[in-house]
Design an enzyme around this catalytic site. Structure first.
Site, PDB file in Angstrom:
ATOM      1  N   HIS A  60       0.816  -1.218   0.000  1.00  0.00           N
ATOM      2  CA  HIS A  60       0.000   0.000   0.000  1.00  0.00           C
ATOM      3  C   HIS A  60       0.851   1.270   0.000  1.00  0.00           C
ATOM      4  CE1 HIS A  60       0.098   0.967   4.440  1.00  0.00           C
ATOM      5  NE2 HIS A  60       0.196  -0.332   4.591  1.00  0.00           N
ATOM      6  N   ASP A 162       5.795   1.884   6.925  1.00  0.00           N
ATOM      7  CA  ASP A 162       4.500   1.212   6.708  1.00  0.00           C
ATOM      8  C   ASP A 162       3.740   2.043   5.675  1.00  0.00           C
ATOM      9  OD1 ASP A 162       1.980   0.097   6.824  1.00  0.00           O
ATOM     10  OD2 ASP A 162       1.555   0.742   8.858  1.00  0.00           O
ATOM     11  N   GLU A 194      -5.286   1.619   2.341  1.00  0.00           N
ATOM     12  CA  GLU A 194      -5.168   0.428   3.187  1.00  0.00           C
ATOM     13  C   GLU A 194      -5.404   0.786   4.636  1.00  0.00           C
ATOM     14  OE1 GLU A 194      -3.090  -2.573   5.781  1.00  0.00           O
ATOM     15  OE2 GLU A 194      -2.794  -0.428   5.642  1.00  0.00           O
ATOM     16  N   GLU A 195      -4.857   1.931   5.053  1.00  0.00           N
ATOM     17  CA  GLU A 195      -4.885   2.290   6.477  1.00  0.00           C
ATOM     18  C   GLU A 195      -6.291   2.599   6.987  1.00  0.00           C
ATOM     19  OE1 GLU A 195      -2.532   1.834   8.434  1.00  0.00           O
ATOM     20  OE2 GLU A 195      -0.629   2.014   7.372  1.00  0.00           O
ATOM     21  N   ASP A 217       4.000  -6.113   3.480  1.00  0.00           N
ATOM     22  CA  ASP A 217       3.718  -5.009   4.403  1.00  0.00           C
ATOM     23  C   ASP A 217       4.606  -5.179   5.636  1.00  0.00           C
ATOM     24  OD1 ASP A 217       2.487  -2.823   5.671  1.00  0.00           O
ATOM     25  OD2 ASP A 217       0.464  -3.488   5.192  1.00  0.00           O
ATOM     26  N   HIS A 303       3.364   3.014  13.013  1.00  0.00           N
ATOM     27  CA  HIS A 303       2.430   4.137  13.127  1.00  0.00           C
ATOM     28  C   HIS A 303       2.949   5.237  14.045  1.00  0.00           C
ATOM     29  CE1 HIS A 303      -1.373   1.993  11.386  1.00  0.00           C
ATOM     30  NE2 HIS A 303      -0.280   1.843  10.641  1.00  0.00           N
TER      31      HIS A 303
HETATM   32 ZN    ZN Z   1       0.775  -1.251   6.326  1.00  0.00          ZN
HETATM   33 CO    CO Z   2      -0.320   0.683   8.907  1.00  0.00          CO
END
Ligand code: ZN
Ligand code: CO
Length: 334
Positions: A60, A162, A194-195, A217, A303
């Site tokens: 992503h 990420d 995606e998030e 990922d 994150h």
């Molecule tokens: Zn991710």
């Molecule tokens: Co993420």
């Protein structure tokens, strides 16, 4: 690959705002594939032609961020999360808007720090009034973390590893496969949103109708002081996912990945992620179902503004992915 990672990680691209990061990726991968296009939701699809059904590889493009919900008379902004963002991790962090405007996040007076929630946070753009603030940002504008990419001792630290690390791995794999005959068509999907719930991968998998799927990922690492239990460490190889909260990976695909890794002496770990999902969650549920696996890069501090991964894990992931692409899945996955 380090220069590629730096440019991808430092680019702006919260969920739904992937235009800038998509252009970067398109430029980096277009010469290595037969066909490249962007679909209705903004997914970037880079295709190597070959026998069908295709193998779908997904990473992503989008990253976590915030969205402006209110601008007060003094020019302070209120914000809400885009994706899984914890408010306390934003304190003192700088955020950047698409137009380059930068601000910092702090909180109102609190009795105790544990009272902190999104309603107590504000974003300060240095504006002296609502009008000045609105010159820079509007309701609904999104901002991402503003942090440089750093290369440490064989490790990388950046925002948005990420999943820009997954994007870099797909790009590098496509480059290594360029011109080589392949046993199956390969669709490199750089997915959007995606998030916020695997949305791009959902529609892309539907239109591609792949025979097999593989998401690339990050996953959590459990190798930091008193970390919650997690059987994955930085530097011990990419992780072959068994399960997370979005998918139970196809046992056949997982075994195939493990066999290929062992045959080629590529180190790997097995991953059970108790909370969190990835594009594999959407791909395996497409149409009548798609046998799907996932290759994960161990990552600390997911994150946050300073996610951390190991360079050797990335190299080993590319190695494994390249061999997997050169191997017939309709023969290997059985
Ligand atoms: Zn991710
Ligand atoms: Co993420």
């Amino acid at each position: 690959m380090e220069a590629l990672m730096k440019s991808l990680c430092e680019a702006y691209g919260p969920s739904g705002e992937e235009k800038e990061i998509r252009a970067l990726i398109e430029n980096a991968v277009k010469d290595s594939v037969d066909r490249i296009y962007t679909d209705n939701l903004g997914n970037l699809l880079a295709v190597r032609e070959g026998p069908e059904p295709a193998l779908l590889l997904s990473a992503h493009m989008d990253e976590i961020g915030v969205i402006v919900t209110h601008i007060d008379e003094n020019g302070f902004l209120r914000i809400a999360p885009v994706g899984g963002v914890a408010p306390h991790l934003l304190l003192g962090q700088r955020l950047r808007f698409k137009n380059g405007a930068v601000g910092t996040v702090y909180h109102e007076k609190l009795k105790e720090l544990r009272d902190l929630d999104w309603s107590k946070l504000y974003l300060d753009l240095g504006a002296g009034s609502a009008a000045e603030a609105k010159n820079v940002a509007q309701i609904g504008d999104m901002a991402c973390l503003h942090q440089p990419f750093d290369s440490l001792n064989g490790r990388y630290m950046a925002k948005a590893l990420d999943d820009r690390v997954g994007c870099a791995i797909l790009i590098e794999t496509a480059r290594r496969l360029a011109g080589a005959p392949l046993p199956q068509a390969i669709c490199f999907l750089f997915s959007v949103q995606e998030e916020v719930g695997l949305r791009g991968a959902t529609t892309a998998a539907y239109s591609i109708q792949p025979g097999y799927g593989l998401a690339v990922d990050v996953t959590r690492a459990g190798d930091t002081p008193k970390a919650p239990l997690m059987e994955v460490s930085l530097g011990k190889g990419p992780a072959i996912k068994v399960k997370d909260s979005s998918v139970i990976c196809s046992p056949k695909v997982r075994r195939f990945m493990m066999e290929v890794a062992s045959q080629h002496e590529i180190p790997y770990q097995l991953e059970v992620l108790e909370r969190g999902g990835t594009d594999a969650g959407a791909i395996h549920l497409s149409r009548g179902g798609v046998p799907t696996g996932a290759l994960s890069i161990p990552c600390r501090y997911i994150h946050t503004a300073s996610e951390m991964v190991d360079a050797a894990d990335i190299q080993n992931a590319v190695k494994l992915l390249e061999i997997l692409c050169r191997t017939s899945w309709s023969e290997g996955v059985s």
